[in-house]
Write a protein that holds these residues in place. Structure first.
Motif, PDB file in Angstrom:
ATOM      1  N   ARG A   1       0.662  -1.218   0.027  1.00 12.73           N
ATOM      2  CA  ARG A   1       0.168  -0.087  -0.216  1.00 12.73           C
ATOM      3  C   ARG A   1       0.945   1.258   0.120  1.00 12.73           C
ATOM      4  NH1 ARG A   1      -5.320  -1.124   1.039  1.00 12.73           N
ATOM      5  NH2 ARG A   1      -5.763  -3.313   1.447  1.00 12.73           N
ATOM      6  N   SER A   2       2.243   1.103   0.474  1.00 12.44           N
ATOM      7  CA  SER A   2       2.866   2.168   0.450  1.00 12.44           C
ATOM      8  C   SER A   2       3.351   2.849  -0.848  1.00 12.44           C
ATOM      9  CB  SER A   2       4.325   2.083   1.075  1.00 12.44           C
ATOM     10  OG  SER A   2       5.024   0.965   0.216  1.00 12.44           O
ATOM     11  N   PHE A   3       2.923   2.023  -1.962  1.00 12.64           N
ATOM     12  CA  PHE A   3       3.227   2.527  -3.478  1.00 12.64           C
ATOM     13  C   PHE A   3       2.230   3.654  -3.739  1.00 12.64           C
ATOM     14  CE2 PHE A   3       5.422  -1.294  -5.797  1.00 12.64           C
ATOM     15  CZ  PHE A   3       6.207  -1.092  -4.432  1.00 12.64           C
ATOM     16  N   ALA A   4       1.232   3.848  -3.015  1.00 11.30           N
ATOM     17  CA  ALA A   4       0.537   4.940  -3.209  1.00 11.30           C
ATOM     18  C   ALA A   4       1.068   6.185  -2.651  1.00 11.30           C
ATOM     19  CB  ALA A   4      -0.863   4.867  -2.383  1.00 11.30           C
ATOM     20  N   ASN A   5       2.309   6.307  -2.319  1.00 12.31           N
ATOM     21  CA  ASN A   5       3.132   7.537  -2.036  1.00 12.31           C
ATOM     22  C   ASN A   5       4.145   7.655  -3.346  1.00 12.31           C
ATOM     23  OD1 ASN A   5       2.287   7.735   0.692  1.00 12.31           O
ATOM     24  ND2 ASN A   5       3.448   6.001   1.150  1.00 12.31           N
ATOM     25  N   LEU A   6       4.276   6.935  -4.401  1.00  8.43           N
ATOM     26  CA  LEU A   6       5.002   7.366  -5.380  1.00  8.43           C
ATOM     27  C   LEU A   6       4.350   8.390  -6.190  1.00  8.43           C
ATOM     28  CD1 LEU A   6       5.992   3.610  -6.143  1.00  8.43           C
ATOM     29  CD2 LEU A   6       7.377   5.150  -4.912  1.00  8.43           C
ATOM     30  N   ALA A   7       4.602   9.501  -5.792  1.00 10.57           N
ATOM     31  CA  ALA A   7       3.615  10.764  -6.326  1.00 10.57           C
ATOM     32  C   ALA A   7       4.259  11.108  -7.933  1.00 10.57           C
ATOM     33  CB  ALA A   7       3.984  12.016  -5.754  1.00 10.57           C
ATOM     34  N   LYS A   8       5.408  10.419  -8.343  1.00 11.30           N
ATOM     35  CA  LYS A   8       5.632  10.744  -9.774  1.00 11.30           C
ATOM     36  C   LYS A   8       5.912   9.697 -10.754  1.00 11.30           C
ATOM     37  CE  LYS A   8       8.965  14.711  -8.581  1.00 11.30           C
ATOM     38  NZ  LYS A   8      10.475  15.243  -8.643  1.00 11.30           N
ATOM     39  N   VAL A   9       5.505   8.546 -10.012  1.00  9.59           N
ATOM     40  CA  VAL A   9       5.327   7.319 -10.884  1.00  9.59           C
ATOM     41  C   VAL A   9       4.576   7.399 -12.205  1.00  9.59           C
ATOM     42  CG1 VAL A   9       3.718   6.015  -9.744  1.00  9.59           C
ATOM     43  CG2 VAL A   9       5.770   4.596 -10.596  1.00  9.59           C
ATOM     44  N   GLN A  10       4.874   6.808 -13.415  1.00  9.05           N
ATOM     45  CA  GLN A  10       4.286   6.697 -14.343  1.00  9.05           C
ATOM     46  C   GLN A  10       3.895   5.606 -14.893  1.00  9.05           C
ATOM     47  OE1 GLN A  10       5.795   9.728 -17.468  1.00  9.05           O
ATOM     48  NE2 GLN A  10       6.588  11.021 -15.970  1.00  9.05           N
ATOM     49  N   HIS A  11       4.654   4.626 -14.698  1.00  4.85           N
ATOM     50  CA  HIS A  11       4.764   3.263 -15.307  1.00  4.85           C
ATOM     51  C   HIS A  11       4.974   2.267 -14.008  1.00  4.85           C
ATOM     52  CE1 HIS A  11       5.724   5.005 -19.087  1.00  4.85           C
ATOM     53  NE2 HIS A  11       6.721   5.773 -18.678  1.00  4.85           N
ATOM     54  N   PHE A  12       3.914   1.313 -14.076  1.00  7.12           N
ATOM     55  CA  PHE A  12       3.914   0.186 -13.139  1.00  7.12           C
ATOM     56  C   PHE A  12       3.871  -1.028 -14.194  1.00  7.12           C
ATOM     57  CE2 PHE A  12       1.772   1.793  -8.979  1.00  7.12           C
ATOM     58  CZ  PHE A  12       3.136   1.914  -8.315  1.00  7.12           C
ATOM     59  N   HIS A  13       5.383  -1.752 -14.524  1.00  5.43           N
ATOM     60  CA  HIS A  13       5.108  -2.802 -15.405  1.00  5.43           C
ATOM     61  C   HIS A  13       5.478  -3.983 -14.235  1.00  5.43           C
ATOM     62  CE1 HIS A  13       6.203   0.420 -18.856  1.00  5.43           C
ATOM     63  NE2 HIS A  13       5.076   0.516 -18.351  1.00  5.43           N
ATOM     64  N   MET A  14       4.510  -4.638 -14.019  1.00  7.03           N
ATOM     65  CA  MET A  14       4.889  -5.742 -12.953  1.00  7.03           C
ATOM     66  C   MET A  14       4.014  -7.058 -13.465  1.00  7.03           C
ATOM     67  SD  MET A  14       4.963  -3.799  -9.464  1.00  7.03           S
ATOM     68  CE  MET A  14       3.211  -3.164  -9.435  1.00  7.03           C
ATOM     69  N   ASN A  15       3.816  -7.417 -14.651  1.00  7.83           N
ATOM     70  CA  ASN A  15       3.316  -8.322 -15.383  1.00  7.83           C
ATOM     71  C   ASN A  15       4.251  -9.777 -15.000  1.00  7.83           C
ATOM     72  OD1 ASN A  15       4.425  -6.511 -17.639  1.00  7.83           O
ATOM     73  ND2 ASN A  15       4.749  -8.653 -18.470  1.00  7.83           N
ATOM     74  N   ASN A  16       3.560 -10.724 -15.235  1.00  3.97           N
ATOM     75  CA  ASN A  16       4.290 -12.190 -15.233  1.00  3.97           C
ATOM     76  C   ASN A  16       5.247 -12.378 -13.908  1.00  3.97           C
ATOM     77  OD1 ASN A  16       3.966 -11.356 -18.298  1.00  3.97           O
ATOM     78  ND2 ASN A  16       4.351 -13.515 -18.213  1.00  3.97           N
ATOM     79  N   ASN A  17       4.458 -12.270 -12.857  1.00  2.00           N
ATOM     80  CA  ASN A  17       5.063 -12.529 -11.843  1.00  2.00           C
ATOM     81  C   ASN A  17       4.060 -13.518 -10.715  1.00  2.00           C
ATOM     82  OD1 ASN A  17       7.475 -11.264 -11.054  1.00  2.00           O
ATOM     83  ND2 ASN A  17       6.829  -9.571 -11.794  1.00  2.00           N
TER      84      ASN A  17
END
Length: 977
Positions: A180-196
């Motif tokens: 849930r801490s990923f909600a703090n990534l204010a500048k993130v544009q890409h979550f590429h986390m497929n195939n895990n």
């Protein structure tokens, strides 16, 4: 010197003294060299880099990292620095270690590189977990770890990286929830986390991210519900969550309110309810909601006029095909197959498309209830329309539409094609041996030049056919890639050499960049090559709505570019000529001293060995350490099996004995113990670990760990309580196995093999597919096992050209071995297809591959050709849908054709199985009879574990089963077969 040392020198003798003196001279010269006095990199970062190096294995010696040289001024491989004027030190700005075959682990000391903006370990073999210390790198912008073997959960600390823009972790084995801490990534544009292996609920808090554009989490184990809040994300353009399990969840109505969404892909997510109205997403280009349980009518009033792809296959949608599925000028794919749609086949779908030689429209309405075709006979040649499985095809000859009602083959070959200009230049005029070639995009000029190659993959394109967009793609790339500062490339400087659609769907391509057409040079200079490489490696090419984000796969720097991207110390700009000369002289003296000592050592060793009796010539075993798989001690496994008790033994094969064990944490496992001294077992041991540590799929048996003690080689697998398919079919006392269950098992096995052939990197040929090696878990999910003789499939070279086969000795199980492989020793992926076809025949007939001199393929072919196919169907199958049985039998026999080229690919096999599954009546398709039926007296049914990891001496798993047959009433008491 001390007295003790002088005494030691005298005792060593003259020759050894010479050796020691040479070493002392060499070390003295090395230490006095100017190289030791020019360190400009922050000492703390030097120490951190050396710690990182100590945790890595570098089999191809790419890393020239050594403490003798300064990282930043001596061009350490992949270390890119900048000078900080505040403290006067150089600091690490980027670690670029793309595709260097590195293994080992990520060191926690990475967190001691506070100025690093880009961390790139793409496409290596790094294992272990991601260190939480990476969360300390506040400057980090790009975290690029795709294509490794990382495992374990994501640290919460990664959610506090204030400058992170790209989070790229796909194609690993990372598990656990999304923090849930990923909600703090204010500048993130890409979550590429497929195939895990991510699991659990998508945190609704993610919806607060203000800049997130791409949310790619397909092919994981996510569950729960789809958060409605995601529609509030102002910048989101791609939402791709395919192949997760949101069982019982609906698509929120709010998803019709996405303001900037271009692509919505939720295929095979176990979604239910009605299809929401998506007409409010005005820019939508790509919609895929296939393979769910959506019901009701197609309710979108009007989709975007620029949409290219609509896939709603394999649902339960009813009503008519909307009349507004027309006017889409860019439409390439419309798949509504395997639903309950009725009424007319609309004739106006392609009316607004401006067809060219490269434009194609692929329409699939198969497997519905469509009954009328008026007005569709004048179909353009660019349109493929399939209607098989509809009532209208019952009178296909009368309506003159037989071509529309045949088997569906798709248009994948056409979509993969790439038209290239024909060269009129004189042959053999380019110095090919130096990797020069004619620039193919200059048809009016025969310019011979050296290309620089870049392999990329479009992660989530919004198109289904590339050729019509070729010019747009060329313009996008050349306008954003600069060989010279602020000067874009000319269009002719780019050639798209090859394209290939891959699962996802993703589009892999190989790009060739050519130098500018002048009389001065036919090659880029080093700075131009680095500029092009930097553009791709730093992901500075701006996004494009049509082509989406890209993967950087590799650089191909051959000929004049071969040494540009991998620096060596010999041409380091940080070394003076005098320092370099001193270094070379010192190295020569060091090498000479070591050579003398080596010769003396081996001479003494030979003299000693001649005085001894030659013993066993087998190479002694070296203790193994395999990253990413748990290592057990022998004592742990003794405890788990009650000292390998006879009562725990559940199987035995050529490799050794198999035991059922319980680990300290209470988990049941299957423990395969090799026969001591077996060379063949030794080889299979390492092959099995190598293969299973690199692949993960729900239809492959998981390797829990291994034991590689001095005299023991033991493999530990997940326990499969319902045994093998072989024992399920051959057990004397067993429950009836209905056709739906058999098809479910066949499809699971096929999906596992398809993963090996297409998604494993590099691909794998199993080489021993058989009923013994298809195991069944507690939910009767089929899992492929036993990778002891597997081989890596041929891989593409730099330009995407793949060798057709692997030449190898024939191995496998009689009756399952591909006859062409047996004769030619040429192993291909179609060899697995043949073996799986034999398994399908076993499922249908209950026969063994070879029995009393009879071959199953010959017996089945004879029965089918004589019209007696149903006489050989396994009687214990019970009532079965004849059309589905015929389809599966036909597929099995095509898999078993003698000629490799005539067999289907595994992708075609899976698609046909899915199509057969969709044809099943509701009870057959939903009931696994083994789990649901017994006599009304409450008898228990017992299933035998597998003879690959288990045999029938196992303590059977007993299941209390409720009565009631979904097909034909109460099943009578089970009799011997």
């Amino acid at each position: 010197m001390t007295k003790e040392f002088l005494h030691f020198v005298i005792m060593m003798g003259a020759a050894k003294t010479v050796c020691l003196v040479g070493i002392f001279l060499a070390l003295s010269l090395c230490c006095s060299s100017p190289i030791a006095h020019g360190q400009l990199t922050d000492p703390q970062e030097v120490a951190a880099l050396l710690a990182v190096r100590s945790n890595l294995n570098d089999p191809y010696k790419h890393l020239n990292w050594t403490k003798k040289y300064d990282p930043c001024t001596s061009n350490w491989t992949g270390v890119i620095c900048f000078l900080n004027n505040t403290d006067g030190y150089m600091h690490v700005q980027e670690l670029r270690l793309l595709k260097m075959n590195l293994s080992g682990k990520l060191a926690p000391e990475l967190g001691q590189l506070p100025f690093m903006k880009r961390l790139d370990f793409l496409w290596n073999h790094i294992s272990g977990s991601i260190p939480k210390e990476i969360g300390n790198i506040t400057a980090l912008e790009l975290l690029l770890l795709s294509g490794n073997q990382l495992s374990g959960p994501l640290p919460d600390e990664l959610g506090y990286l204030p400058n992170l823009t790209k989070f790229q972790l796909d194609l690993n084995m990372i598990s656990g929830p999304i923090p849930r801490s990923f909600a703090n990534l204010a500048k993130v544009q890409h979550f590429h986390m497929n195939n895990n292996k991510f699991s659990g609920q998508i945190p609704p808090e993610i919806s607060t991210l203000p800049l997130l554009k791409h949310f790619l989490l397909d092919n994981n184990n996510l569950s729960g519900y789809l958060p409605p809040e995601l529609s509030q994300m102002p910048k989101l353009t791609i939402l791709q969550l395919d192949n997760n399990n949101f069982s019982g969840s609906v698509i929120p109505d709010s998803y019709g309110n996405f303001s900037n969404l271009l692509k919505l892909s939720l295929t095979n997510c176990s979604l239910q309810g009605k299809m929401p109205d998506l007409s409010g997403i005005r820019g939508l280009l790509y919609l895929d909601l296939g393979m769910n349980q959506l019901t009701g009518e197609i309710t979108s009033k009007r989709l975007s006029e620029n949409i290219t792809t609509i896939v709603l296959s394999h649902n339960k949608l009813n009503g008519s095909i909307p009349s507004n599925f027309s006017g889409f000028s860019r439409l390439q794919k419309l798949y509504l197959d395997d639903n309950l749609l009725s009424g007319f086949v609309p004739s106006n779908i392609w009316e607004n498309i401006n067809f060219t030689s490269e434009t194609r429209l692929d329409i699939n309405f198969a497997g519905n209830l469509l009954s009328d075709i008026s007005g569709i006979l004048n179909i353009p040649s660019n349109v493929t329309l399939k209607l098989n499985g509809n009532p209208v095809c019952a009178n296909s000859i009368q309506h003159n539409i037989s071509l529309l009602c045949g088997p569906y083959n798709g248009t994948q070959e056409a979509l993969n094609s790439l038209n290239k200009p024909e060269s009129t230049c004189p042959p053999q005029s380019c110095p090919i041996k130096n990797y020069f070639e004619y620039v193919p995009t200059l048809p009016d000029a025969c310019f011979c030049a050296a290309p620089f190659g870049v392999g990329i993959r479009l992660r989530s394109p919004s198109i289904s056919n590339f050729p019509p967009y070729r010019e747009d793609f060329d313009a996008w790339i050349t306008s954003n890639v600069h060989a010279k500062p602020n000067i874009p490339l000319y269009l002719y400087q780019l050639s798209v050499d090859s394209i290939k659609w891959e699962p996802g769907p993703r589009l892999r391509m190989f790009l060739l960049f050519f130098p500018e057409y002048t009389n001065d040079s036919n090659a880029f200079d080093p700075s131009e090559v680095r500029a092009i490489a930097d553009t791709f490696a730093t992901f500075t090419i701006p996004g494009d709505d049509t082509f989406g984000p890209y993967d950087l796969l590799n650089f191909t720097a051959q000929g004049p570019y071969s040494d540009i991207l991998l620096p060596s110390l010999s041409r380091s700009s940080g070394l003076s000529k005098g320092a370099l000369a001193a270094s070379i002289i010192g190295s020569l003296i060091c090498a000479s001293a070591i050579l003398v000592c080596t010769l003396i050592f081996f001479r003494k060793l030979r003299q000693r060995s001649q005085a001894e009796v030659v013993g066993n010539q087998l190479v002694p075993k070296v203790p193994m350490k395999m990253d990413g798989v748990k290592a057990f001690s022998f004592e742990n496994l003794q405890l788990a099996t009650n000292n390998f008790s006879v009562n725990a033994q559940i199987g035995q094969g050529g490799y050794g004995k198999v035991y059922r064990g319980t680990l300290a944490d209470g988990i049941d496992v299957a423990i395969k113990r090799a026969q001591q001294g077996s060379i063949q077992g030794d080889k299979q041991f390492y092959t099995e670990i190598e293969m299973l540590s690199r692949v993960h799929h729900r239809n492959l048996v998981s390797l829990v760990g291994y034991c590689d003690d001095e005299d023991e080689q033991i493999l530990v697998y997940e326990f499969m309580p319902n045994g093998s398919l072989h024992d399920l079919l051959s057990a004397r006392y067993r429950a009836p196995l209905n056709f739906g269950t058999r098809l479910h098992i066949a499809l699971g096995a096929a999906r596992g093999i398809l993963y090996l052939h297409t998604e494993a990197d590099p691909p794998i040929i199993h080489r021993d597919i058989k009923a013994n090696n298809i195991l069944l878990d507690a939910k009767w999910t089929a899992k492929v096992s036993d990778f002891g003789i597997s081989r890596l499939a041929p891989v593409s070279d730099a330009k995407g050209v793949t060798t057709a086969h692997v030449s190898t000795n024939v191995k496998g199980t009689p009756g399952y071995v591909d006859p062409e492989y047996f004769l030619t020793h040429k192993l291909t992926e179609k060899s697995d297809v043949y073996s799986l076809g034999i398994v399908f025949l076993e499922l249908l007939t209950g026969m063994q591959p070879i029995s009393h001199g009879r071959n199953i393929v010959r017996e089945v072919n004879t029965a089918c050709h004589s019209g007696m196919m149903f006489s050989i169907i396994d009687r214990s199958m019970g009532p079965h849908p004849s059309d589905c049985v015929k389809e599966l039998m036909a597929l099995a026999l095509r898999c078993c054709l003698d000629e490799t080229k005539d067999r289907p690919t595994m992708l075609e096999v899976v698609r046909e199985l899915e199509n057969i599954s969709s044809m099943l009546p509701e009870p057959e398709s939903t009931a696994l009879e083994l789990n649901l039926n017994t006599s009304s007296s409450g008898n228990s049914v017992r299933s035998a574990p597998s003879s690959s990891l288990y045999d029938r001496r196992s303590t059977y798993v007993s299941m209390d089963l409720p009565g009631g047959d979904l097909v034909s009433g109460v099943i009578p008491p089970i009799k011997p077969r």
